[in-house]
Design a protein around this motif. Sequence first.
Motif, PDB file in Angstrom:
ATOM      1  N   ALA A  34      81.464   6.237 -68.407  1.00 22.99           N
ATOM      2  CA  ALA A  34      82.856   6.283 -67.958  1.00 22.99           C
ATOM      3  C   ALA A  34      83.249   5.054 -67.147  1.00 22.99           C
ATOM      4  O   ALA A  34      84.214   4.365 -67.469  1.00 22.99           O
ATOM      5  CB  ALA A  34      83.089   7.545 -67.150  1.00 22.99           C
ATOM      6  N   THR A  35      82.482   4.761 -66.085  1.00 16.89           N
ATOM      7  CA  THR A  35      82.900   3.715 -65.141  1.00 16.89           C
ATOM      8  C   THR A  35      83.207   2.389 -65.846  1.00 16.89           C
ATOM      9  O   THR A  35      84.207   1.740 -65.532  1.00 16.89           O
ATOM     10  CB  THR A  35      81.811   3.539 -64.052  1.00 16.89           C
ATOM     11  OG1 THR A  35      81.675   4.789 -63.367  1.00 16.89           O
ATOM     12  CG2 THR A  35      82.174   2.465 -63.063  1.00 16.89           C
ATOM     13  N   GLU A  78      74.175  15.286 -67.152  1.00 18.40           N
ATOM     14  CA  GLU A  78      74.766  14.307 -66.238  1.00 18.40           C
ATOM     15  C   GLU A  78      73.926  14.194 -64.967  1.00 18.40           C
ATOM     16  O   GLU A  78      73.740  15.185 -64.256  1.00 18.40           O
ATOM     17  CB  GLU A  78      76.201  14.717 -65.904  1.00 18.40           C
ATOM     18  CG  GLU A  78      76.985  13.597 -65.274  1.00 18.40           C
ATOM     19  CD  GLU A  78      78.462  13.943 -65.160  1.00 18.40           C
ATOM     20  OE1 GLU A  78      79.274  13.282 -65.807  1.00 18.40           O
ATOM     21  OE2 GLU A  78      78.785  14.881 -64.413  1.00 18.40           O
ATOM     22  N   GLN A 103      76.926   9.197 -72.581  1.00 21.95           N
ATOM     23  CA  GLN A 103      78.321   9.299 -72.136  1.00 21.95           C
ATOM     24  C   GLN A 103      78.484   8.304 -70.986  1.00 21.95           C
ATOM     25  O   GLN A 103      77.703   8.301 -70.041  1.00 21.95           O
ATOM     26  CB  GLN A 103      78.650  10.712 -71.675  1.00 21.95           C
ATOM     27  CG  GLN A 103      80.043  10.803 -71.057  1.00 21.95           C
ATOM     28  CD  GLN A 103      80.514  12.223 -70.819  1.00 21.95           C
ATOM     29  OE1 GLN A 103      80.794  12.953 -71.753  1.00 21.95           O
ATOM     30  NE2 GLN A 103      80.598  12.607 -69.553  1.00 21.95           N
ATOM     31  N   GLY A 156      75.413   6.581 -64.675  1.00 23.60           N
ATOM     32  CA  GLY A 156      74.751   5.327 -64.316  1.00 23.60           C
ATOM     33  C   GLY A 156      74.281   4.502 -65.500  1.00 23.60           C
ATOM     34  O   GLY A 156      73.673   3.454 -65.314  1.00 23.60           O
ATOM     35  N   GLY A 179      80.391   9.119 -61.912  1.00 18.10           N
ATOM     36  CA  GLY A 179      81.623   9.104 -61.129  1.00 18.10           C
ATOM     37  C   GLY A 179      82.123  10.532 -60.957  1.00 18.10           C
ATOM     38  O   GLY A 179      81.812  11.400 -61.754  1.00 18.10           O
ATOM     39  N   ASN A 220      88.192  16.643 -72.163  1.00 18.35           N
ATOM     40  CA  ASN A 220      87.342  17.040 -71.049  1.00 18.35           C
ATOM     41  C   ASN A 220      88.103  18.050 -70.198  1.00 18.35           C
ATOM     42  O   ASN A 220      89.216  17.776 -69.751  1.00 18.35           O
ATOM     43  CB  ASN A 220      86.977  15.813 -70.201  1.00 18.35           C
ATOM     44  CG  ASN A 220      86.132  16.175 -68.993  1.00 18.35           C
ATOM     45  OD1 ASN A 220      86.618  16.782 -68.045  1.00 18.35           O
ATOM     46  ND2 ASN A 220      84.869  15.817 -69.027  1.00 18.35           N
ATOM     47  N   GLY A 239      85.295  11.794 -69.947  1.00 20.00           N
ATOM     48  CA  GLY A 239      86.643  12.172 -69.522  1.00 20.00           C
ATOM     49  C   GLY A 239      86.848  11.783 -68.070  1.00 20.00           C
ATOM     50  O   GLY A 239      85.940  11.949 -67.251  1.00 20.00           O
ATOM     51  N   GLY A 272      89.669  12.210 -64.973  1.00 17.73           N
ATOM     52  CA  GLY A 272      90.935  12.695 -64.462  1.00 17.73           C
ATOM     53  C   GLY A 272      91.147  12.191 -63.045  1.00 17.73           C
ATOM     54  O   GLY A 272      90.191  11.825 -62.387  1.00 17.73           O
ATOM     55  N   LEU A 320      87.608  20.493 -66.891  1.00 23.93           N
ATOM     56  CA  LEU A 320      86.819  20.940 -65.739  1.00 23.93           C
ATOM     57  C   LEU A 320      86.796  22.467 -65.730  1.00 23.93           C
ATOM     58  O   LEU A 320      87.857  23.092 -65.781  1.00 23.93           O
ATOM     59  CB  LEU A 320      87.549  20.466 -64.480  1.00 23.93           C
ATOM     60  CG  LEU A 320      86.832  19.620 -63.454  1.00 23.93           C
ATOM     61  CD1 LEU A 320      86.329  18.334 -64.059  1.00 23.93           C
ATOM     62  CD2 LEU A 320      87.785  19.297 -62.307  1.00 23.93           C
TER      63      LEU A 320
HETATM   64  C1  LIG Z   1      87.365   7.629 -62.596  1.00 18.59           C
HETATM   65  C2  LIG Z   1      86.470   8.756 -63.049  1.00 18.59           C
HETATM   66  C3  LIG Z   1      86.992  10.029 -63.194  1.00 18.59           C
HETATM   67  C4  LIG Z   1      86.188  11.079 -63.682  1.00 18.59           C
HETATM   68  N1  LIG Z   1      86.736  12.321 -63.889  1.00 18.59           N
HETATM   69  C5  LIG Z   1      86.009  13.287 -64.495  1.00 18.59           C
HETATM   70  C6  LIG Z   1      86.607  14.521 -64.869  1.00 18.59           C
HETATM   71  O1  LIG Z   1      87.800  14.750 -64.660  1.00 18.59           O
HETATM   72  N2  LIG Z   1      85.825  15.456 -65.473  1.00 18.59           N
HETATM   73  C7  LIG Z   1      84.474  15.238 -65.729  1.00 18.59           C
HETATM   74  O2  LIG Z   1      83.796  16.108 -66.289  1.00 18.59           O
HETATM   75  N3  LIG Z   1      83.888  14.069 -65.390  1.00 18.59           N
HETATM   76  C8  LIG Z   1      84.632  13.090 -64.801  1.00 18.59           C
HETATM   77  N4  LIG Z   1      84.043  11.883 -64.519  1.00 18.59           N
HETATM   78  C9  LIG Z   1      82.630  11.674 -64.914  1.00 18.59           C
HETATM   79  C10 LIG Z   1      82.547  10.943 -66.266  1.00 18.59           C
HETATM   80  O3  LIG Z   1      83.120  11.679 -67.303  1.00 18.59           O
HETATM   81  C11 LIG Z   1      81.121  10.542 -66.674  1.00 18.59           C
HETATM   82  O4  LIG Z   1      80.341  11.597 -67.128  1.00 18.59           O
HETATM   83  C12 LIG Z   1      80.330   9.821 -65.623  1.00 18.59           C
HETATM   84  O5  LIG Z   1      81.127   9.065 -64.777  1.00 18.59           O
HETATM   85  C13 LIG Z   1      79.278   8.955 -66.294  1.00 18.59           C
HETATM   86  O6  LIG Z   1      78.695   8.045 -65.418  1.00 18.59           O
HETATM   87  P1  LIG Z   1      79.155   6.506 -65.336  1.00 18.59           P
HETATM   88  O7  LIG Z   1      80.522   6.523 -64.796  1.00 18.59           O
HETATM   89  O8  LIG Z   1      78.138   5.913 -64.422  1.00 18.59           O
HETATM   90  O9  LIG Z   1      79.110   5.941 -66.731  1.00 18.59           O
HETATM   91  C14 LIG Z   1      84.815  10.832 -63.994  1.00 18.59           C
HETATM   92  C15 LIG Z   1      84.299   9.547 -63.805  1.00 18.59           C
HETATM   93  C16 LIG Z   1      85.100   8.507 -63.364  1.00 18.59           C
HETATM   94  C17 LIG Z   1      84.499   7.140 -63.187  1.00 18.59           C
END
Ligand SMILES: Cc1cc2nc3c(=O)[nH]c(=O)nc-3n(C[C@H](O)[C@H](O)[C@H](O)COP(=O)(O)O)c2cc1C
Length: 379
Positions: free
Chosen positions: A239-240, A172, A237, A218, A177, A97, A21, A23, A99
């Motif tokens: 995201a980036t 995590e 999981q 990562g 991110g 997702n 997720g 945000g 928070l």
């Molecule tokens: C742009 C962005 C916004 C994020 N916002 C949230 C969020 O609102 N809530 C949350 O639990 N994690 C948030 N995350 C963390 C991601 O859900 C995820 O678990 C994490 O980034 C995984 O690592 P990776 O980005 O290296 O793949 C965010 C990550 C990014 C990159």
Amino acid sequence: MNLPKLRIGFLEVEVPIVQGGMGVGISWENLAGSVAAQGAIGVVSAVGTGYRYPDLVKRDKYGRPIGSLNAHSPEALKKMIREAKEISKGRGAIGVNILCAITDYERVARDAAEAGADLIISGAGLPLKLPQSVEGYDIALVPIVSSARALNLICRTWKRKYNRLPDAVVLEGPKSGGHQGFKYEDCFKPQYQLENLLPEVLKEAKRWGNIPVIVAGGIWSYSDILWYLEKGASGVQMATRFVATHECDAPLIYKEVILEAEKEDIILLKSPVGYPLRVIRTPFVERLLAGVNGWMGCVSNCITPCNKGEEAKKVGFCIADRLGAAWLGNYEEGIFISGANGYKLKKQGIIYVKELIDMLTGKIPDPTLEDTGRKITVS
Ligand SMILES: Cc1cc2nc3c(=O)[nH]c(=O)nc-3n(C[C@H](O)[C@H](O)[C@H](O)COP(=O)(O)O)c2cc1C
């Protein structure tokens, strides 16, 4: 090799990848629905949903949603979940997702359940009361933790109070991110890196009856995924990497900022949520680092630990306003989030979700790939 399916409670998806997720507004219906359409889990972010459908909510003259009911709007969230499901065409699963820190957490969790989300993923704090908020709904519950101790506390509390356990857990690590579940200095210590946290968390998950562990932070490539599955994770999981897709709900400028970032531009800031926040150095962050306080008063009352602006005033910015500004495409005033590996995205460029999932499942070559030196023995 085909990746195994991911089972979370009553859910089963073909691709063991959860799109994390993001945000405000980086993962909404379009990204989540497109990821689910590939057989994985797409996740809608429940924070700041009032920005998505401004006509549904009350806003101030700068466009900021007024109060938590408008910031985290039930109507907007429900509309997004419905649309994500339509885009997914019944494949994969759609999660939300939330928070833990957001104001009206319990109401937002119920909104997600009422809207028919398949699962809730919840971190930035411990979701100790989550089962109570969604009582009576068929929805899988997945807390995010950063230690075996946190998982133990959640399991003990849920078992005792609600006779329920998490359907899966996201572990995590500190390369993710956004907010980190660690102190600033711990984010860089070897013992807090994802691969070193995993064995203890797996042991704890086993004690409670083999709760599936999904790793995050990562993870970049098909070979990373194989490596973690071999170590005992049930899924990942990520995201980036999803930010640089056409379907990602972020404006083009957001994607460009992350595509242009160099390794040293991705840093940790103090956030009003109370955890370090990983962001990209953009003009607002530069001004903040130079000592300029960019807090403009509290309008949205978005998160409880901020105490209606008290913490925001101390750290120099309101998280809702700054992430909202980034979603509105304001390069000068916004805060742009990235994982520690965001600088590698320039080799990927903006691609379709299907291509990304094909890369991550080993079906097509991955242009960003570097040899991580990890030996994979999965056959
Ligand atoms: C742009 C962005 C916004 C994020 N916002 C949230 C969020 O609102 N809530 C949350 O639990 N994690 C948030 N995350 C963390 C991601 O859900 C995820 O678990 C994490 O980034 C995984 O690592 P990776 O980005 O290296 O793949 C965010 C990550 C990014 C990159």
